[in-house]
Design an enzyme around this catalytic site. Structure first.
Site, short mmCIF file in Angstrom:
data_model
loop_
_atom_site.label_atom_id
_atom_site.label_comp_id
_atom_site.label_asym_id
_atom_site.label_seq_id
_atom_site.Cartn_x
_atom_site.Cartn_y
_atom_site.Cartn_z
N ASP A 34 30.49 13.55 26.59
CA ASP A 34 31.29 12.72 27.51
C ASP A 34 30.50 12.05 28.62
O ASP A 34 31.07 11.71 29.66
CB ASP A 34 32.41 13.55 28.16
CG ASP A 34 33.38 14.14 27.16
OD1 ASP A 34 33.28 13.81 25.97
OD2 ASP A 34 34.22 14.95 27.56
N GLY A 154 34.32 22.01 32.67
CA GLY A 154 35.38 21.47 31.85
C GLY A 154 34.99 21.35 30.39
O GLY A 154 35.02 22.31 29.62
N CYS A 155 34.58 20.14 29.99
CA CYS A 155 34.35 19.87 28.58
C CYS A 155 33.12 20.58 28.02
O CYS A 155 33.08 20.93 26.85
CB CYS A 155 34.26 18.37 28.35
SG CYS A 155 35.81 17.53 28.77
N VAL A 156 32.09 20.79 28.86
CA VAL A 156 30.92 21.53 28.38
C VAL A 156 31.30 22.97 28.09
O VAL A 156 30.99 23.52 27.03
CB VAL A 156 29.76 21.44 29.40
CG1 VAL A 156 28.61 22.36 28.99
CG2 VAL A 156 29.27 20.01 29.54
N THR A 159 33.63 23.26 25.03
CA THR A 159 32.90 23.02 23.78
C THR A 159 32.00 24.20 23.44
O THR A 159 31.89 24.59 22.27
CB THR A 159 32.09 21.72 23.90
OG1 THR A 159 32.98 20.63 24.14
CG2 THR A 159 31.30 21.45 22.62
#
Length: 217
Positions: A34, A154-156, A159
């Site tokens: 992202d 968040g996204c890290v 994932t």
């Protein structure tokens, strides 16, 4: 929480058997999560002062490409109005930055995907949720994923946890991930190392990528 438990966090976790280590696997891929203008432009609702992480990611990208390591990129995209973002979109108003056509959703030039590199489009935090990422990695014979990008909490994080749950060995590059504040950044790196992933330096990853390139030469 008792003062006894909070005195030495690292010792407490080690005592609780959270000191395991994951090995580097047989075949690695680099995943850039992202990274876009929204996290790099002051005034953006998602600005995270992530320039150092961007620069480290750019160096890792160059090393991966030079060594033949597969590179995958993730992006967040929503239809206008964010209906496909569901509860996540409703909870986080800043996700409007990722509506189709938004300039803030584009990657910075130094991290732009090259022709032939896989781009995974997602609507939620994890790059695995509702996407073909796991199948793509499996088809490539990948068992180890190096994670860079934003945001750490968040996204890290999402994932990395899902990589572990899908059976991939997650290596989070500390120097190449960023967040809006040091507190969630450091707390999530600590917890990822304790439970789900290996948190490693840029130098560690560059060394591994160089070894892959040498072996392939």
């Amino acid at each position: 929480m008792s003062s006894e438990l909070s005195t030495d966090l690292a010792a407490n976790y080690a005592q609780g058997q959270f000191a395991g280590r994951l090995p580097w696997g047989r075949r690695a891929a680099l995943i850039v999560i992202d990274f876009c203008i929204a996290y790099l432009e002051p005034g953006s609702p998602l600005y995270a002062a992530a320039e150092p992480a961007r620069d480290a990611t750019a160096r890792l990208l160059g090393a991966a490409r030079a060594s033949g390591v597969p590179v995958l990129h993730t992006e967040v995209r929503y239809q206008p109005g964010g209906l496909d973002g569901g509860v996540f979109y409703r909870k986080v108003p800043a996700l409007r930055c990722f509506e189709a056509g938004s300039r803030l959703a584009a990657p910075p030039p130094e991290l732009a995907p090259l022709p032939g590199e896989t781009i995974v489009t997602k609507q939620y935090a994890s790059a695995f949720f509702g996407t073909s990422l796991a199948s793509t990695l499996t088809a490539l014979g990948v068992d180890t994923v190096v994670l860079t990008g934003v945001s750490t909490s968040g996204c890290v994080r999402a994932t990395a946890v899902d990589a572990c749950q899908h059976g991939f060995l997650p290596f989070v590059c500390r120097d190449a991930v960023g967040d809006r504040h040091p507190a969630p950044h450091e707390a999530n790196l600590f917890d990822l190392q304790a439970k789900y992933a290996e948190v490693v330096s840029e130098a560690f990853v560059l060394e591994r990528f160089a070894a892959i390139g040498k072996a392939a030469a």
